[in-house]
Design a protein around this motif. Sequence first.
Motif, PDB file in Angstrom:
ATOM      1  N   ILE A 274      46.407  -3.743  54.665  1.00 52.74           N
ATOM      2  CA  ILE A 274      45.916  -3.642  53.293  1.00 52.74           C
ATOM      3  C   ILE A 274      44.998  -4.800  52.953  1.00 52.74           C
ATOM      4  CG2 ILE A 274      46.619  -3.710  50.871  1.00 52.74           C
ATOM      5  CD1 ILE A 274      49.096  -2.118  51.654  1.00 52.74           C
ATOM      6  N   LYS A 275      45.403  -6.013  53.316  1.00 50.05           N
ATOM      7  CA  LYS A 275      44.583  -7.187  53.010  1.00 50.05           C
ATOM      8  C   LYS A 275      43.214  -7.073  53.661  1.00 50.05           C
ATOM      9  CE  LYS A 275      44.314 -11.425  51.278  1.00 50.05           C
ATOM     10  NZ  LYS A 275      44.375 -11.711  49.838  1.00 50.05           N
ATOM     11  N   THR A 276      43.175  -6.602  54.896  1.00 51.20           N
ATOM     12  CA  THR A 276      41.902  -6.458  55.596  1.00 51.20           C
ATOM     13  C   THR A 276      41.021  -5.411  54.936  1.00 51.20           C
ATOM     14  OG1 THR A 276      42.911  -7.116  57.700  1.00 51.20           O
ATOM     15  CG2 THR A 276      40.830  -5.904  57.814  1.00 51.20           C
ATOM     16  N   LEU A 277      41.612  -4.288  54.565  1.00 53.90           N
ATOM     17  CA  LEU A 277      40.835  -3.227  53.927  1.00 53.90           C
ATOM     18  C   LEU A 277      40.274  -3.679  52.578  1.00 53.90           C
ATOM     19  CD1 LEU A 277      43.144  -0.173  54.701  1.00 53.90           C
ATOM     20  CD2 LEU A 277      40.830  -0.511  55.584  1.00 53.90           C
ATOM     21  N   LEU A 278      41.084  -4.368  51.786  1.00 53.85           N
ATOM     22  CA  LEU A 278      40.633  -4.783  50.467  1.00 53.85           C
ATOM     23  C   LEU A 278      39.562  -5.866  50.520  1.00 53.85           C
ATOM     24  CD1 LEU A 278      43.950  -4.897  48.381  1.00 53.85           C
ATOM     25  CD2 LEU A 278      42.259  -3.072  48.513  1.00 53.85           C
ATOM     26  N   SER A 279      39.511  -6.620  51.596  1.00 49.21           N
ATOM     27  CA  SER A 279      38.532  -7.707  51.695  1.00 49.21           C
ATOM     28  C   SER A 279      37.199  -7.243  52.268  1.00 49.21           C
ATOM     29  CB  SER A 279      39.087  -8.848  52.564  1.00 49.21           C
ATOM     30  OG  SER A 279      39.295  -8.424  53.902  1.00 49.21           O
ATOM     31  N   GLY A 280      37.079  -5.958  52.602  1.00 51.24           N
ATOM     32  CA  GLY A 280      35.852  -5.437  53.186  1.00 51.24           C
ATOM     33  C   GLY A 280      35.083  -4.547  52.225  1.00 51.24           C
ATOM     34  N   PRO A 281      34.017  -3.925  52.716  1.00 51.57           N
ATOM     35  CA  PRO A 281      33.185  -3.039  51.881  1.00 51.57           C
ATOM     36  C   PRO A 281      34.003  -1.863  51.360  1.00 51.57           C
ATOM     37  CG  PRO A 281      32.083  -3.576  53.955  1.00 51.57           C
ATOM     38  CD  PRO A 281      33.495  -4.045  54.093  1.00 51.57           C
ATOM     39  N   ARG A 282      33.586  -1.306  50.222  1.00 48.31           N
ATOM     40  CA  ARG A 282      34.292  -0.195  49.601  1.00 48.31           C
ATOM     41  C   ARG A 282      33.549   1.114  49.847  1.00 48.31           C
ATOM     42  NH1 ARG A 282      38.141  -2.526  46.177  1.00 48.31           N
ATOM     43  NH2 ARG A 282      38.705  -4.417  47.304  1.00 48.31           N
ATOM     44  N   THR A 283      34.238   2.036  50.462  1.00 46.97           N
ATOM     45  CA  THR A 283      33.714   3.380  50.688  1.00 46.97           C
ATOM     46  C   THR A 283      34.831   4.369  50.387  1.00 46.97           C
ATOM     47  OG1 THR A 283      34.412   3.456  53.015  1.00 46.97           O
ATOM     48  CG2 THR A 283      32.223   2.522  52.545  1.00 46.97           C
ATOM     49  N   ALA A 284      34.488   5.644  50.352  1.00 42.44           N
ATOM     50  CA  ALA A 284      35.501   6.674  50.152  1.00 42.44           C
ATOM     51  C   ALA A 284      36.534   6.644  51.271  1.00 42.44           C
ATOM     52  CB  ALA A 284      34.839   8.052  50.074  1.00 42.44           C
ATOM     53  N   GLU A 285      36.069   6.359  52.487  1.00 38.85           N
ATOM     54  CA  GLU A 285      36.978   6.296  53.637  1.00 38.85           C
ATOM     55  C   GLU A 285      37.959   5.131  53.499  1.00 38.85           C
ATOM     56  OE1 GLU A 285      33.572   8.700  54.511  1.00 38.85           O
ATOM     57  OE2 GLU A 285      33.705   6.615  53.833  1.00 38.85           O
ATOM     58  N   VAL A 286      37.489   4.015  52.949  1.00 45.07           N
ATOM     59  CA  VAL A 286      38.368   2.859  52.756  1.00 45.07           C
ATOM     60  C   VAL A 286      39.442   3.174  51.720  1.00 45.07           C
ATOM     61  CG1 VAL A 286      38.458   0.503  51.847  1.00 45.07           C
ATOM     62  CG2 VAL A 286      36.714   1.131  53.518  1.00 45.07           C
ATOM     63  N   ARG A 287      39.077   3.880  50.676  1.00 46.93           N
ATOM     64  CA  ARG A 287      40.065   4.254  49.667  1.00 46.93           C
ATOM     65  C   ARG A 287      41.156   5.127  50.283  1.00 46.93           C
ATOM     66  NH1 ARG A 287      38.774   3.164  44.514  1.00 46.93           N
ATOM     67  NH2 ARG A 287      40.202   4.768  43.725  1.00 46.93           N
ATOM     68  N   VAL A 288      40.764   6.057  51.121  1.00 44.37           N
ATOM     69  CA  VAL A 288      41.747   6.899  51.812  1.00 44.37           C
ATOM     70  C   VAL A 288      42.630   6.053  52.718  1.00 44.37           C
ATOM     71  CG1 VAL A 288      42.027   8.748  53.499  1.00 44.37           C
ATOM     72  CG2 VAL A 288      40.321   8.976  51.679  1.00 44.37           C
ATOM     73  N   ALA A 289      42.021   5.106  53.421  1.00 44.29           N
ATOM     74  CA  ALA A 289      42.779   4.260  54.348  1.00 44.29           C
ATOM     75  C   ALA A 289      43.784   3.384  53.597  1.00 44.29           C
ATOM     76  CB  ALA A 289      41.818   3.394  55.162  1.00 44.29           C
ATOM     77  N   VAL A 290      43.399   2.846  52.448  1.00 48.61           N
ATOM     78  CA  VAL A 290      44.329   2.049  51.660  1.00 48.61           C
ATOM     79  C   VAL A 290      45.486   2.916  51.175  1.00 48.61           C
ATOM     80  CG1 VAL A 290      44.625   0.715  49.531  1.00 48.61           C
ATOM     81  CG2 VAL A 290      42.591   0.358  50.949  1.00 48.61           C
ATOM     82  N   ALA A 291      45.189   4.108  50.681  1.00 48.78           N
ATOM     83  CA  ALA A 291      46.238   5.014  50.217  1.00 48.78           C
ATOM     84  C   ALA A 291      47.221   5.342  51.339  1.00 48.78           C
ATOM     85  CB  ALA A 291      45.612   6.287  49.658  1.00 48.78           C
ATOM     86  N   GLU A 292      46.703   5.573  52.534  1.00 51.05           N
ATOM     87  CA  GLU A 292      47.567   5.863  53.676  1.00 51.05           C
ATOM     88  C   GLU A 292      48.393   4.642  54.065  1.00 51.05           C
ATOM     89  OE1 GLU A 292      44.788   7.235  56.578  1.00 51.05           O
ATOM     90  OE2 GLU A 292      44.804   9.314  55.844  1.00 51.05           O
ATOM     91  N   ALA A 293      47.786   3.435  53.956  1.00 49.84           N
ATOM     92  CA  ALA A 293      48.497   2.208  54.321  1.00 49.84           C
ATOM     93  C   ALA A 293      49.650   1.919  53.372  1.00 49.84           C
ATOM     94  CB  ALA A 293      47.520   1.026  54.340  1.00 49.84           C
ATOM     95  N   LEU A 294      49.550   2.380  52.128  1.00 47.24           N
ATOM     96  CA  LEU A 294      50.645   2.168  51.184  1.00 47.24           C
ATOM     97  C   LEU A 294      51.925   2.851  51.644  1.00 47.24           C
ATOM     98  CD1 LEU A 294      48.866   2.621  47.725  1.00 47.24           C
ATOM     99  CD2 LEU A 294      49.479   0.484  48.878  1.00 47.24           C
TER     100      LEU A 294
END
Length: 354
Positions: free
Chosen positions: A237-257
């Motif tokens: 989660i920390k890695t995803l939030l510290s990077g660029p924001r795309t639709a794919e990143v939002r999906v990845a964060v939701a899955e990581a939760l």
Amino acid sequence: MALFSKRSSASEDPRDVTADAAEPAADAAQASEPQASAPEPTPEVGISVSAFDGFGSSAPAPSAGDPHGDEEPAVAAPTAAAPLDGAPPAPRETLAGLPDNVLLEDALGALDEDPQPHELIGVARQLFQGMVYLRVQGNAEEIMGRGDNLPLAIASRDDGEFLLVFSGGKGIATAVQQDGEQESSAMGQTGPAVLEYVLANQFAGIILDHGSAPASVVLPRALLEQAYTERDPNGTIKTLLSGPRTAEVRVAVAEALATSPLWVAANRESEDAEWGIAQSHSPSGERILELFSHPLEVVAVGRGDQPAQIPGPQLAEILVGDEDLAGVVVDPAGPWMLLTRAEIAPLLALATSD
């Protein structure tokens, strides 16, 4: 296996700011008089840059209540400086070929002469994303090629030896300008790898950007050990939030939760009151639940909340049982991401059915 020898730093001691790993992690902090601010750094320093692959709290079970009443929401309406998705600052390089750890550098730069404990924790939490840098006397790549130990820059103090760690080119340039050691290298490592090395050896802690007072902090071993032990080993989660924001990143964060360790901010109005979980409001006024990727993220908000780890199924039950919760905000201290109820379907799916 020890890969590094150690040398004393020729530069002056940094501002002595320490944060103790108490309950919660940032309950104690001390600050002495800082040194005068360092001269403005210049990127024209003769150092080489090398990057290598790496070195050879409990709280009562909370309810879904909101202990913060009518406090200002952690997620404010978006502005030019705070976009709706809480994205991190743009990448930058002060020294060519050496990407700054922008979040860590900015957290250090925001400190004043008398930082509060939660502000110091706000610095420490940024060690879990991006790269940090160590100084080596000589050319690190050539030294490694010869199979010799790397002479890392350290500071010797009355309370032990501290590894000197840098957030990016600005801090390194300032240190080189102060001590004049042009024949040195900047060696890039991930923050967790540096912490692992510090804890595996007899260091008393680390000093971040030691020549850049007031943007300089001493983090003691006890705090680093607690922070490292409680981290998500994958850092997803920390890695995803510290990077660029795309639709794919939002999906990845939701899955990581649904798969990553998570914490909530627990508090109560009095000793006799029940524990509740901190909530915020979206820009449109909807109730959202605050989630955190690390206990330090809870402390960094600065409200005095207690971090409480919560299993995924229990969290899903809270969300499913309160249909008025419109979604979640992840790591409200920033960089943060607001996810709607529809987007967190992977997490909601963990709720057990009757």
